[in-house]
Motif scaffolding. Structure first.
Motif, PDB file in Angstrom:
ATOM      1  N   UNK A  18      -0.781   2.321   2.502  1.00 22.31           N
ATOM      2  CA  UNK A  18      -1.118   3.292   1.332  1.00 22.31           C
ATOM      3  C   UNK A  18       0.109   3.811   1.106  1.00 22.31           C
ATOM      4  N   UNK A  19       0.754   3.681   2.457  1.00 19.89           N
ATOM      5  CA  UNK A  19       2.111   4.482   2.074  1.00 19.89           C
ATOM      6  C   UNK A  19       3.105   3.700   2.528  1.00 19.89           C
ATOM      7  N   UNK A  20       4.919   3.952   1.924  1.00 18.57           N
ATOM      8  CA  UNK A  20       5.563   3.093   2.083  1.00 18.57           C
ATOM      9  C   UNK A  20       7.309   4.786   2.606  1.00 18.57           C
ATOM     10  N   UNK A  21       8.122   4.036   2.601  1.00 14.45           N
ATOM     11  CA  UNK A  21       9.353   5.225   2.587  1.00 14.45           C
ATOM     12  C   UNK A  21       9.924   4.723   1.757  1.00 14.45           C
ATOM     13  N   UNK A  30      -0.944   4.443  -8.715  1.00 11.99           N
ATOM     14  CA  UNK A  30       0.631   4.275  -8.714  1.00 11.99           C
ATOM     15  C   UNK A  30       0.619   4.797  -7.261  1.00 11.99           C
ATOM     16  N   UNK A  31       2.319   4.499  -7.186  1.00 15.75           N
ATOM     17  CA  UNK A  31       3.240   4.974  -5.910  1.00 15.75           C
ATOM     18  C   UNK A  31       3.775   6.119  -6.638  1.00 15.75           C
ATOM     19  N   UNK A  46       6.422   7.254  -0.668  1.00 11.53           N
ATOM     20  CA  UNK A  46       5.461   6.903  -1.602  1.00 11.53           C
ATOM     21  C   UNK A  46       4.279   6.632  -1.326  1.00 11.53           C
ATOM     22  N   UNK A  47       3.404   7.267  -1.464  1.00  8.81           N
ATOM     23  CA  UNK A  47       1.744   6.796  -1.440  1.00  8.81           C
ATOM     24  C   UNK A  47       1.007   6.688  -2.657  1.00  8.81           C
ATOM     25  N   UNK A  48       0.124   5.260  -2.394  1.00  7.67           N
ATOM     26  CA  UNK A  48      -0.772   5.239  -3.860  1.00  7.67           C
ATOM     27  C   UNK A  48      -1.790   6.719  -3.863  1.00  7.67           C
TER      28      UNK A  48
END
Length: 224
Positions: A220-223, A175-176, A159-161
């Motif tokens: 700004x990134x998450x798995x 948003x993500x 997921x990225x902003x």
């Protein structure tokens, strides 16, 4: 494409080739199957990080189903070739070109699924249980070191902003959105394809949706 009683390329009989007047219907069928393939890819992508979640039977079934799809792909391809060889009106030629483009994307998606199935076959739960404790320990250590060096490897679903509109410049409010890592461009910064359908900007030559690409730091990134 119904089959007749003659000698087809695959030994199952000569197909009863559809007339060009069926091009709209045939294109719709191809696009439906292309959509199903893309759904299958979205389902399989998370298993790239954890292939042991799958068993041998599941992977072999995927390879069987999409292997049969690959073996029948020549029917779709040759239908387009036969239509292109006819004396078509401009309108018919345009529709046939759309059909051929859809078939190319369909074939490409099949190739990707089969390649991913081959990749996943090496890490199924049965394969993992067959390895020694030493092998598993060394593999876990290697994976941990790799994650520390690059927590978002290529092709990782994330997921990225990202803004939904070009005029939204307030990064804190972004948003993500779903995305896929393309590459780590420099240490601590990654290039991400944002795969939110609301941001699609047309189709490429292969009939695939064109998504925006951005560069983001780890915060700004998450798995997924």
């Amino acid at each position: 494409m119904a089959r007749g009683d003659g000698g087809g390329r695959d030994g199952r009989g000569e197909p009863e080739w559809r007339p060009v007047s069926d091009v709209d219907m045939m294109t719709a069928v191809v696009l439906e199957q292309l959509g199903a393939n893309r759904d299958q890819l979205r389902t399989l992508e998370p298993a790239r990080r954890s292939p042991h979640l799958l068993d041998d039977h599941t992977v072999e079934r995927i390879k069987q189903v999409f292997g049969e799809q690959r073996d029948d792909m020549w029917l779709w391809v040759e239908t387009g070739q036969r239509w292109q060889a006819q004396d078509l009106t401009a309108a018919e030629a345009a529709k046939v070109d759309q059909y051929v483009t859809a078939v190319e994307a369909f074939a490409a998606s099949n190739t990707v699924i089969l390649a991913l199935a081959d990749e996943l076959a090496a890490g199924t739960i049965e394969k993992r249980l067959a390895r020694s404790d030493l092998e598993l320990g060394m593999e876990a250590l290697a994976e941990a070191l790799a994650r520390r060096a690059n927590p978002f490897p290529d092709a990782t679903p994330v997921q990225v902003r990202h803004p939904l509109t070009a005029d939204d410049t307030d990064e804190k409010s972004w948003p993500w959105l779903p995305g896929r890592v393309l590459a780590m461009v420099v240490p601590g910064e990654w290039e991400i394809m944002v795969t939110d359908d609301r941001l699609v900007d047309g189709l490429d030559a292969g009939g695939n949706p064109v998504y925006p690409v951005c560069r983001r730091v780890a915060e700004a990134i998450r798995l997924r």
